[in-house]
Write a protein that holds these residues in place. Structure first.
Motif, PDB file in Angstrom:
ATOM      1  N   GLU A 139      31.994  35.040  36.044  1.00  0.00           N
ATOM      2  CA  GLU A 139      32.052  35.815  37.424  1.00  0.00           C
ATOM      3  C   GLU A 139      33.101  36.514  37.583  1.00  0.00           C
ATOM      4  O   GLU A 139      32.823  37.950  38.119  1.00  0.00           O
ATOM      5  N   VAL A 140      34.357  36.483  37.182  1.00  0.00           N
ATOM      6  CA  VAL A 140      35.552  37.315  37.470  1.00  0.00           C
ATOM      7  C   VAL A 140      35.203  38.528  36.347  1.00  0.00           C
ATOM      8  O   VAL A 140      35.449  39.624  36.855  1.00  0.00           O
ATOM      9  N   ARG A 141      34.632  38.288  35.184  1.00  0.00           N
ATOM     10  CA  ARG A 141      34.481  39.693  34.283  1.00  0.00           C
ATOM     11  C   ARG A 141      33.482  40.284  35.000  1.00  0.00           C
ATOM     12  O   ARG A 141      33.302  41.692  35.076  1.00  0.00           O
ATOM     13  N   ARG A 142      32.317  39.781  35.504  1.00  0.00           N
ATOM     14  CA  ARG A 142      31.246  40.528  36.215  1.00  0.00           C
ATOM     15  C   ARG A 142      31.626  41.369  37.427  1.00  0.00           C
ATOM     16  O   ARG A 142      31.466  42.640  37.392  1.00  0.00           O
ATOM     17  N   VAL A 143      32.549  40.719  38.189  1.00  0.00           N
ATOM     18  CA  VAL A 143      33.076  41.387  39.352  1.00  0.00           C
ATOM     19  C   VAL A 143      34.245  42.430  39.221  1.00  0.00           C
ATOM     20  O   VAL A 143      34.067  43.489  39.771  1.00  0.00           O
ATOM     21  N   ARG A 144      35.275  41.998  38.496  1.00  0.00           N
ATOM     22  CA  ARG A 144      36.474  42.745  38.179  1.00  0.00           C
ATOM     23  C   ARG A 144      36.705  43.241  36.813  1.00  0.00           C
ATOM     24  O   ARG A 144      37.689  43.880  36.701  1.00  0.00           O
ATOM     25  N   GLY A 145      36.046  42.635  35.758  1.00  0.00           N
ATOM     26  CA  GLY A 145      35.756  43.339  34.290  1.00  0.00           C
ATOM     27  C   GLY A 145      36.661  42.512  33.709  1.00  0.00           C
ATOM     28  O   GLY A 145      37.222  41.493  33.965  1.00  0.00           O
ATOM     29  N   ALA A 148      40.521  41.679  33.785  1.00  0.00           N
ATOM     30  CA  ALA A 148      40.920  40.744  34.720  1.00  0.00           C
ATOM     31  C   ALA A 148      40.582  39.399  34.295  1.00  0.00           C
ATOM     32  O   ALA A 148      41.427  38.599  34.711  1.00  0.00           O
ATOM     33  N   ASP A 152      43.140  36.166  34.123  1.00  0.00           N
ATOM     34  CA  ASP A 152      42.953  34.650  34.607  1.00  0.00           C
ATOM     35  C   ASP A 152      42.905  33.825  33.634  1.00  0.00           C
ATOM     36  O   ASP A 152      43.574  32.613  33.708  1.00  0.00           O
TER      37      ASP A 152
END
Length: 273
Positions: A139-145, A148, A152
């Motif tokens: 989800e972090v990859r989807r939203v912030r790339g 990021a 994390d």
């Protein structure tokens, strides 16, 4: 490394030494994480050591979208065929421990021994928490790339100074990880989380098995160890004091010694040339 055509794709391959062929399957995210182990192993006996970059890493064939453990295993099998290695010793670490297991199931004729260095905890009792942690990363990859998400992930794994620690042990690795982070998040993680393998599959694997783990690797990998020893009751088992899941880098020399002892007791019927 040099490019080798393997069943219609090109893979970067290092092929050095002579003797029993040992194929070290590249793990996820850090393309050269097993190079220190290969270097230490080369000084301990007569081995032909093959290290390669999987699809989507460094200069190997690009990959897009979800991958599969079966395809990763097939690429390794095709590499063994392309090099005419016959029976080989297979070494897998973390993600590539799963590839190694799949390969040993799919290509029993090629896998003379199987060494598993803390395979991923996707089939253990606490696998739900592992899957949830990876879903948060995706989800972090989807939203912030991917960069990021990489930050994390590595901060959680090693700490806020992860770049310094990684670079000290494997110069150039941080830049490589940023270049290949998309492969890790978009291809490797979906492949791992969709991988199916159970005790019945394990029963098809009859070759000698070695498991290597770290005493400080935490509960996920303690459960992995228990699972591997349940699947393979006759497996050899080594736990390294002071080692955690970064053991391929932090304890490469010790692992090489354990591995050399195991390989020398299980030489292939016809040594590679």
């Amino acid at each position: 490394m040099s490019l080798l055509e393997v069943n219609g794709i090109e893979l970067e391959v290092s092929d050095v030494g002579s003797g029993d062929p040992v194929v070290l399957v590249q793990t996820a995210l850090t393309s050269d994480e097993l190079v220190p182990l290969a270097e230490h192993l080369s000084g301990l006996g007569a081995y032909r050591i093959i290290v390669y970059h999987r699809r989507g890493y460094a200069g190997s064939h690009p990959v897009q979208g979800p991958g599969s453990m079966v395809r990763d295993a097939a690429d390794c099998r095709n590499l063994i065929d392309a090099l005419q290695l016959g029976q080989v010793h297979i070494v897998g670490y973390s993600y590539s421990g799963a590839v190694a297991l799949q390969l040993a199931y799919d290509a029993t004729e090629h896998v003379h021994t199987l060494t598993l260095i803390e395979p991923p905890p996707v089939h253990v009792p606490s696998a739900g928490s592992f899957r949830s942690a990876n879903a948060r990363l995706q989800e972090v990859r989807r939203v912030r790339g991917p960069d990021a998400a990489l930050g994390d992930f590595m901060t959680t794994l090693i700490g806020p100074d992860w770049r310094t620690e990684v670079e000290q042990r494997l110069p150039g690795a941080v830049a490589q990880m940023h270049r290949d982070a998309t492969t890790f998040f978009d291809t490797d993680l979906p492949a791992l989380l969709s991988w199916r393998f159970d005790a019945e599959d394990a029963r098809h694997i009859a070759c000698p098995v070695l498991h290597v783990g770290g005493l400080e690797s935490g509960p996920w990998f303690a459960e992995v160890r228990e699972l591997i020893l349940t699947w393979f009751p006759h497996a050899e088992d080594v736990l390294l004091t002071g080692a955690d899941h970064s053991l391929a880098l932090t304890h490469a020399r010790q692992i090489a010694g354990v591995l050399a002892d195991f390989l020398d007791r299980h030489t292939t019927p016809t040594r590679g040339c």
